[in-house]
Motif scaffolding. Structure first.
Motif, short mmCIF file in Angstrom:
data_model
loop_
_atom_site.label_atom_id
_atom_site.label_comp_id
_atom_site.label_asym_id
_atom_site.label_seq_id
_atom_site.Cartn_x
_atom_site.Cartn_y
_atom_site.Cartn_z
N ASP A 39 -3.28 -0.33 2.12
CA ASP A 39 -2.99 -1.80 1.43
C ASP A 39 -3.18 -2.69 2.70
O ASP A 39 -3.54 -3.81 2.39
N ASP A 92 2.43 8.04 -8.74
CA ASP A 92 1.06 8.10 -8.10
C ASP A 92 0.02 8.69 -9.08
O ASP A 92 0.16 9.75 -9.47
N TYR A 94 -0.04 11.60 3.77
CA TYR A 94 -0.56 10.39 2.75
C TYR A 94 -0.41 9.21 3.66
O TYR A 94 0.42 8.95 4.37
N TYR A 95 -1.33 8.17 3.50
CA TYR A 95 -1.49 6.89 4.24
C TYR A 95 -1.82 5.91 3.35
O TYR A 95 -2.81 5.88 2.53
N ASN A 96 -1.01 4.73 3.42
CA ASN A 96 -1.01 3.76 2.31
C ASN A 96 -2.31 2.96 2.88
O ASN A 96 -1.98 2.45 4.43
N ASP A 156 4.05 3.22 5.98
CA ASP A 156 2.56 3.47 5.73
C ASP A 156 2.15 5.04 5.71
O ASP A 156 1.25 5.32 4.99
N TYR A 183 -3.65 4.45 -1.69
CA TYR A 183 -3.61 5.39 -0.71
C TYR A 183 -4.48 6.63 -0.37
O TYR A 183 -5.28 6.74 -1.49
N GLY A 215 -4.84 10.56 1.16
CA GLY A 215 -4.14 11.81 1.73
C GLY A 215 -5.04 13.02 1.78
O GLY A 215 -6.23 13.10 1.36
N ASP A 267 7.54 2.57 1.01
CA ASP A 267 7.99 3.98 1.06
C ASP A 267 9.21 4.00 2.19
O ASP A 267 8.84 3.53 3.26
N THR A 306 -0.22 3.63 -6.33
CA THR A 306 1.12 3.77 -6.46
C THR A 306 1.58 2.58 -7.25
O THR A 306 1.28 1.48 -6.76
N ARG A 362 -0.40 -0.01 -5.12
CA ARG A 362 -0.56 0.05 -3.68
C ARG A 362 -1.55 1.36 -3.60
O ARG A 362 -1.27 2.52 -4.08
#
Length: 359
Positions: free
Chosen positions: A207, A294, A203-205, A155, A221, A223, A95, A284, A219
């Motif tokens: 992975d 998403d 939002y936080y990835n 992230d 995530y 949120g 991102d 994602t 990927r």
């Protein structure tokens, strides 16, 4: 003589600087030959200055300087001394920058119900309403969302969103107290419900904990969001066709109320501002042109839906004729009640997809 001396000094300094620069350059000794030589036209081997004479091939050293494109990702070429990776290929789902997003979904579950604040009234049948909890009714609910946000780093991303729910309604039937400890079912018309919600979402990835899925194509995530929801319920009417006995006609005098029937309760709707929050999890992936998709599951708590507390009741009355009988009054009695509220908390579980265009 002075000019010649100065020229000699400058030549020595430059030569020394050249040797010092070459000696200070960080190189791997194994990458270069430790001895150098040259060959004359007659085949005689001549040692270069300050080097030991050895016989070698006339080809260039293996790790000589190269020019041109770097090797592709995964290439086995080693002529650049190490592997080089192209960032776009190495993390294509990263991102970055500003984005706008549009999402549509399907509300797979609707939680919450309506109830009346005046459920404890002894003769609450005169104002038909939801004296028992009554679940919301719904057609197909397709929540729509528009988002504007930005990636803070690879992230974390933050956005503001506008989320709208429609296709909800007051329950089609409600149960009202009959005055004798039981309940009577009433039919409802109207009462459409909409919710317009503005939220700040983070939002936080994840992975880094789970790794990419499907060979790097997905990927994961998580949120969460918090904001304000404007919840509106339209006016509605509850009809109760039950005949309620008030007095035995044989004991009633002329003009005494003996019964009530055909009760219509007109409930004024209302709009309330409520604190709302949501939690979301998803995957994602990316399409061509910088568009990300998403796929998500979201729970949204929208707070309460609440009426204005104003109810107008129209009912048909039956009067004693003084001879043991009764007759329908030539008028309908109308009453106005205030501060008699009906309300219910509204929650949604959504399945949906969001398209994000990055800039």
């Amino acid at each position: 003589m002075k000019k010649s001396a100065i020229f000699a000094v400058l030549t020595g300094v430059l030569a020394g600087m050249s040797n010092d620069a070459h000696a200070a350059y960080p190189v791997y000794q194994a990458a270069y030959p430790t001895t150098y030589q040259a060959t004359t036209a007659q085949g005689q081997v001549i040692a270069l200055p300050n080097q030991t004479s050895v016989t070698t091939s006339t080809s260039l050293p293996a790790n000589t300087r190269v020019t041109g494109a770097l090797p592709r990702v995964g290439s086995s070429a080693t002529n650049a001394g190490r592997q080089y990776y192209q960032p776009a290929d190495y993390d294509r789902l990263a991102d970055s920058g500003l984005y706008i997003g549009v999402s549509a979904g399907y509300s797979a579950s609707i939680t919450g119900s309506m109830s009346a604040d005046y459920a404890g009234e002894d003769k609450s049948y005169v104002v038909p309403g939801a004296f028992k909890d009554a679940n919301f009714s719904s057609d197909t609910v397709i929540p729509l969302q528009v988002s504007v946000g930005a990636a803070i780093n690879n992230d974390v991303r933050i956005d503001f969103s506008f989320l709208r729910y429609s296709g909800l309604g007051y329950p089609d039937t409600v149960e009202s107290a009959d005055g004798n400890g039981g309940y009577i079912t009433g039919k409802v018309s109207g009462g459409a419900i909409t919710a317009n919600t503005t939220m700040l979402n983070v939002y936080y990835n994840i992975d880094s904990y789970t790794g990419y899925l499907a060979g790097g194509a997905l990927r994961p995530y998580i949120g969460a969001g918090v904001g304000i929801s404007l919840n509106t319920i339209a006016d509605y009417v509850v009809y109760d066709g039950t005949f309620y006995d008030v007095m035995d006609p044989s004991a009633a005098g002329a003009g005494d109320l003996t019964g009530i029937s055909d009760v219509y309760a007109y409930h004024n709707g209302g709009t309330t501002e409520q604190l709302a929050f949501s939690v979301e999890g998803g995957l994602t992936t990316e399409l061509d042109g910088g568009i990300k998709l998403d796929f998500f599951v979201r729970y949204a708590n929208l707070g309460k839906v609440k009426t204005s507390g104003s109810i107008v009741v129209s009912q048909t009355e039956w009067l004693g004729d003084g001879a043991g009988g009764e007759y329908q009054a030539p008028y309908d009695s109308v009453f106005h009640y205030t501060n008699w509220y009906e309300s219910g908390r509204l929650g949604m579980v959504d399945l949906g997809v969001r398209a994000r265009l990055q800039f």
